[in-house]
Design an enzyme around this catalytic site. Structure first.
Site, PDB file in Angstrom:
ATOM      1  N   ARG A  78      42.857 -81.045 -37.898  1.00 16.73           N
ATOM      2  CA  ARG A  78      42.809 -79.774 -37.164  1.00 16.73           C
ATOM      3  C   ARG A  78      41.522 -78.713 -37.981  1.00 16.73           C
ATOM      4  O   ARG A  78      40.803 -78.315 -37.294  1.00 16.73           O
ATOM      5  CB  ARG A  78      44.089 -79.038 -37.167  1.00 16.73           C
TER       6      ARG A  78
ATOM      7  N   LYS B 143      25.261 -61.084 -38.708  1.00 16.30           N
ATOM      8  CA  LYS B 143      26.284 -61.085 -37.772  1.00 16.30           C
ATOM      9  C   LYS B 143      27.119 -62.482 -37.799  1.00 16.30           C
ATOM     10  O   LYS B 143      27.530 -63.024 -36.669  1.00 16.30           O
ATOM     11  CB  LYS B 143      26.376 -60.395 -36.736  1.00 16.30           C
TER      12      LYS B 143
ATOM     13  N   LYS C  37      16.165 -50.015 -42.730  1.00 18.46           N
ATOM     14  CA  LYS C  37      16.662 -49.705 -41.285  1.00 18.46           C
ATOM     15  C   LYS C  37      16.545 -48.146 -41.205  1.00 18.46           C
ATOM     16  O   LYS C  37      16.290 -47.466 -41.901  1.00 18.46           O
ATOM     17  CB  LYS C  37      18.065 -50.221 -41.114  1.00 18.46           C
TER      18      LYS C  37
ATOM     19  N   GLU D 271      12.048 -51.407 -39.442  1.00 19.64           N
ATOM     20  CA  GLU D 271      12.614 -51.066 -38.281  1.00 19.64           C
ATOM     21  C   GLU D 271      11.960 -50.195 -37.561  1.00 19.64           C
ATOM     22  O   GLU D 271      11.534 -48.824 -38.079  1.00 19.64           O
ATOM     23  CB  GLU D 271      14.160 -50.830 -38.358  1.00 19.64           C
TER      24      GLU D 271
ATOM     25  N   ASP E 146      12.914 -52.524 -32.762  1.00 18.54           N
ATOM     26  CA  ASP E 146      14.324 -52.317 -32.224  1.00 18.54           C
ATOM     27  C   ASP E 146      14.515 -51.905 -30.782  1.00 18.54           C
ATOM     28  O   ASP E 146      14.154 -50.874 -30.367  1.00 18.54           O
ATOM     29  CB  ASP E 146      15.162 -51.400 -33.069  1.00 18.54           C
TER      30      ASP E 146
END
Lengths: 277, 277, 277, 277, 277, 277
Positions: free
Chosen positions: E98, E133, E165, E195, E216
């Site tokens: 598994r 992320k 940022k 950014e 962005d």
């Protein structure tokens, strides 16, 4: 005693192995946030040891649990005596109860046994000491329990004491050669202890300059004889199944230390209960 | 049994605490590279357990040490029987000897005790099982020793068994409420065990649908009565200071399990020696 | 010396901090699977130490890397001398090169310095020993380097030697009281060392039964005087900025040990290069 | 700077290796609960660095110890200047003293050396930077000390900077090929630095589009020539035994960075004492 | 790719959490020593990734398990295609199945998604890159899967890339000030990315000397405009919910990179089965 | 839920992999000591889960950061709803932001999906449960998210549930033999679940005394038939690509549990933003 550096790892291990992925019973049966209050009580006579460890166990689970010892490590208690009170969230207390008791009962069992042996030799020149026959992972705690019970500690591990045993002697080519090698190569802050099985061994060790001589499995008459021969020129330790012998008699030979492995390898847990109101 | 995932951490801890910064005696007295050969021998009758752990201990210290078991875990040995042979560099063998013996003697002591208890109930419906009263850090190994000795394992920890005790019952508002909460909230793969102190408790637990009922500290007559009342609708466990009672008599009441904490919390190490040629 | 138990943690830490999420240069510029071959060479005279550690560094990265020492730890090399050869996958070798050299150069630097000091006192009664002023995380390795260079080790840490310093003396209420407390409370396998700043201190320590007396920052004349006074009844250690003094002259006073913190806290890395074919 | 994530592991390692199974001297000589008060004082001129680490060391041992810095990391102190005060239980303070000083003295030694080098190039276009020749386990702390002293940091490890060295170049088949491979395969957030040994190398690197060019072991005249050739189209780093050269002269060639391994691999501890009242 | 340094910790964690105190089913139902043989097969089309990790999973459980990949990481497979064969002791294979599949399916899912996105921009100037992320604990593995699938990696973490940022800009007092601070204080091996939300931001960033500009959440028309304005003087990254947009259209604006968080935060596991003979 | 014992390791791992050697952007651009204030807001509808984990993430970085949840785990939120507020030092908050969001978004995504499935079977006899197809390292957290969303947990790992699958059955020589072996050898606190592919399997499992029967990949008509046959004598679980089927229809057959691997192996992160004032 500040336990944190030495005991956190074993406490975490004990909690991890007992809690697994979570206490399913408590979690499913008792509402989160519910508070409880309980008492740790001795159910037989003995010396209590491990209160700070028990306290840390609960602290790992919930910092708001309040564990208040009623006595101090090393106190002698009679059956029925209150040992500590606990108050706080039921979840943390119930999940930690078993681990805390496992530590507390085992350490108290060892301290109680150590106190028994210490009492047997009280008033003689000898003290009772422990060995390296401790439970894996609990060396520091068990040695602390021995001390708390009133007996003494032999070396903690292989690095803080030189003990030349029969195997070392054989490999080095005799007692004199072994002691000489130790004096030349080992750190000078450590005394040199040598195991001796016969009076001849004792003599050779003494001449080689051993600081401590361990009499291995000698009968009392021989022990007496070699203690006289050593005459204070080295410390003397009696060793070998001492838990099965009359240690008061051994002590009377004038030895300085009697080491007993059973202190840690075969102790019985002291019966302690935790009951909630 | 493959021990690696479960035992490496405690083996490392045991070696670290015993070796400290190094084995000063061996290092200063015995030439590096010297080889030795020895035998592990039982010094009393018992069941041997922990051979694979002992082997791993030496493996951590020196991969060239050859540890060859002469028997398998679970075999009954008489005093004098050869258990294993060891051969390799003296440094690694002498530094690991004590830790290996500490594991081997303790686990063999538990297996021996488990075998004794299992023999007492042989031929009855009951099996002897262990508890969570194990040595901190040694849960898996001690439960393995119990099984090796021929007794059974109760739950491993708080997450693989539901056991609703008196404190849970009080907090949940009675047996029925507690069992209902467990059925609703706990994973369905787990049976629900309930502690009962009286026949009334047993009745309530049975009606609530408990899968297992633990009879806590009941006398034999009452036990017999409730086993008849339960009549196979739930498994029955007898519990409470069973090491101080006649468990053959308890088994005769028809209970399915008798749990004995002393199996792990108060066992005596089996005497095993390591002698070199 | 088998380094694994003592050095794996610091090697892993060193590799983790140097490799981060991966060696972007090697990974992006050199084809996977490419093999290389290189030589570690001394670029100045000195004592080499740390070959086994260097070998383990590469072993952590790729077990197929072949690191072959041309000499052994402790050998004196001249500039230009081949120390070791390495062969295997370029990825692992280039990624481990810096960490291996960082260990090897530092430990060789310490061994070289230790050899220099040892040579200064050759033929006298004194040996040069290290202190606890080591680099955090490298205690065992640096003490090993000192020994490899031919000097001796003082205690490894706070648990394998008793050293009663001025602060302990003040807190205990004087030298006699401190020595008495140590004798009663500390393990008997350890000698008791006491720091003395004046001949009066020495006298008191001697009468209290100290096994070793450390002369702190004494001038040579006073040292000579107290060594005569001690007259072999205790070992004598000279201490305090010894790296800034004429230690041959100190040795001539008859002291048994001269401890030098600079051995580990202010050593210079030995220049060693790794060049590929 | 918040040290916790980066330094706890090395602090724990340093404490574990220094305390072993416990500070036998302090434990046996000084009553538990006794409080003391002391001062950390500079014994020579320098830049202090590591106060927060020292504070954490004591915090691990006893949370009630109060360590109060009198200055901040990076301040220049003269011999005799108070650095910090400490107050609390003697047991924790005496057991942690050596480890705290080992960190504090080493980091202050590096910061002091960094400040010296930074001063040498003050007013030029160049800054002094460190290398990966740091002490195993202390990378983050030593780079922090370099910065605290006023010099700059080169890459922290192999993953946050591309540096194509001679070995990479050989394996890739030349400078142009290596730079091309890096541009294609490495993350685009990183600049590409290339090692150059000759003006021809510099030319090729420049044409390949290197962002930074490292001049390895070049004499000052050649350096001057290639800096002019590069003419701002790439940053320029001078490297190679810079601690044995006149770095002011090197700086005068117009290079942007001068990297000095000796900053971390061969620094001397700053002398700092801790005295109790 | 050599996974050991980066993946052992997460593999151990995954095995520990899945095996708990042992695989009770396998242990109680299948005889120890029984051998089995099986095949890993793709049940849908995709890119396979994670074969070495799967292999290590089984290696942790039993070194005698033989896991033989039939293809290499990065290969495109059709449903039904054999991926790997496995043979060895049933206990280890069934207990690790598994966890091995959990790694293999997740990483293959990400690689497959990365390949899909890479295909969408094939032939344009742009590459698709990942973000931070990622799944906690799987950063290195997921970034490796992205690369294996044919897309690129943005920075690995906060230390190997400077990305200023909006929050940094606000705190620093504007784009110019932020870029200036970064150039002065950050390591020079790192490019500076800023950014930008508007063409004005882009202009300011460009003038401040940013190496990379991240657009962005801009619409395609504006993107096109600013790409023209930047005109190769900086790299350009398009960012912001790119998984919900037409990235082919975005690529057509001339940007260099398109970053897509969904690559790792919302991928679907690739269906892979393990069947035994 | 008290997360500390189960989540600290994965939180540390996540922070270590994301922070690397330090957040170079924040450190170089934002003044130390600067404070900020922000809001976590839902950007789509869903169930929030992971607030305590997010809080711990920031706590590891800086104990003075104040993270204040506006709702509790398990609450349903609409897009735009405030989830939590944060206030404190910019350095710690900006460095922890991504890791906190990675946990929060993933766990909320799973809870949301679990709630969706739970709603589909509301009012039937069936509950939706998870599987062991979780993300490596996140087992406890993902199972917690499933429960938080309103679905149930199947076994946590291989040790707290017996599930005899086709491979076990083959190896044991049939269903009856496998169930018998499990009953004899496995702990009695665990129910025995058996995988069945046909009505014949179901019949055999039932007769062997299985407590739970898992219907693997059966069509709805067969499922209905076997549920009737089982008639409450065992719990019934429906399994096999349930995410691609009409689970309301499956539930209508009368099964007790429907297990869905996609709950954890293929969930989508819930969109949550953190904006600063």
């Amino acid at each position: 005693m500040n336990h944190s550096l030495h005991t956190d790892e074993i406490i975490r291990l004990a909690l991890a192995e007992d809690i697994g992925t979570g206490d399913v019973t408590t979690r499913s049966v008792i509402p989160e946030g519910k508070k409880i209050k309980g008492k740790f009580t001795a159910k037989e006579d003995g010396i209590v040891c491990g209160l700070e460890v028990a306290q840390r166990v609960f602290g790992f689970l919930d910092e708001t649990i309040c564990f208040t010892p009623a006595i101090r490590d090393g106190e002698k208690v009679a059956a029925g005596r209150l040992i500590a009170e606990i108050e706080g969230p039921a979840h943390g207390i119930l999940s930690g109860e078993r681990v805390a008791l496992n530590f507390l009962q085992r350490l108290s069992g060892i301290a109680t046994k150590a106190a028994d042996y210490a009492a047997m030799v009280a008033g003689t020149n000898a003290i009772v000491v422990d060995t390296r026959k401790t439970t894996p992972g609990l060396r520091c705690l068990e040695k602390y329990a021995v001390k708390t019970g009133g007996a003494g500690n032999h070396r903690m591990n292989l690095s803080d004491g030189i003990l030349i045993k029969d195997n070392h002697i054989k490999a080095a080519g005799g007692i004199s050669a072994a002691v000489k090698a130790a004096r030349e190569n080992a750190p000078r802050m450590l005394k040199i202890e040598v195991e001796a099985e016969t009076p001849e061994d004792v003599k050779e060790a003494l001449e080689a300059g051993a600081d401590i001589i361990m009499l291995d499995n000698m009968d009392v008459a021989t022990m007496k004889k070699v203690v006289d021969m050593i005459d204070g020129k080295a410390l003397v330790e009696a060793s070998g199944n001492m838990d099965r012998r009359d240690i008061r008699e051994v002590a009377a030979t004038g030895v300085d230390m009697i080491s007993i492995g059973a202190l840690s390898h075969s102790s019985r847990a002291l019966d302690i209960s935790l009951k909630f109101e």
